[in-house]
Motif scaffolding. Structure first.
Motif: not given
Length: 187
Positions: A15, A36-38, A53-54, A56, A61
């Motif tokens: 990222y 993960r998720s942005e 970035v998250r 999980h 989180s």
């Protein structure tokens, strides 16, 4: 490495703001196997580079931020640091902030004063640097903040071999040692 070259590390998701105009090349690398998720980062000031970035986790989180604040820009970190009152956060980066409280060998600048005020006002956030210099000229410009509840499972260190004009830092969070979140009251 020139800006037109893509950095790739097999097995990791990158990222970065490298494709944005006037980017300074900061990035987050996460193992590809980590869920993960942005996240759209909060605004940290005009010209301040931020990625988020998250990650999980099993029961929660963690939002990981990377910040680069150029020396000529103003830091607006209030919203960023108060995010720790609502969720687990790790914030790392080059803040170009100077204040004797966070770096005893320096004089104060406006961004250092701003950060120290926020650290005083937001008790849910803790600076975990050890005091070791992060810049080759012996200053501390790179800071890592974590949600205060993460302090017991956090380890921060400077890598003396990976360097440009700043030393690389490593933050390890032993999340498996973190107590589980409290159960909701029975109904």
């Amino acid at each position: 490495m020139s800006k037109d070259k893509q950095f790739r590390l097999p097995g990791y998701q990158q990222y970065s703001a490298a494709e944005r105009p006037n980017s300074h090349g900061s990035m987050i690398l996460l193992r590809a196997t980590i869920p993960r998720s942005e996240v759209e980062p909060v605004h940290c000031g005009d010209g301040v580079e931020a990625q988020a970035v998250r990650i999980h986790l099993a029961n929660d989180s963690l939002v990981v931020y990377i910040i680069y604040k150029p020396p000529t820009k103003r830091l607006e970190a209030g919203e960023l640091l108060t995010q720790a009152t609502q969720e687990l956060v790790l914030i790392a980066g080059d803040f170009n902030a100077h204040h004797p409280t966070i770096n005893p060998t320096t004089t104060m600048n406006q961004d250092g004063h701003h950060l120290v005020e926020l650290l005083t006002d937001v008790s849910e956030k803790t600076l975990i640097n050890t005091g070791e210099p992060t810049h080759i000229l012996r200053g501390a410009l790179d800071f890592t903040f974590v949600s205060t509840e993460l302090v017991p499972v956090a380890q921060w260190e400077v890598d003396g071999e990976l360097t440009s004009d700043h030393f690389a830092t490593t933050t390890t969070l032993r999340m498996e040692l973190l107590p589980p979140p409290p159960r909701p009251p029975p109904r």
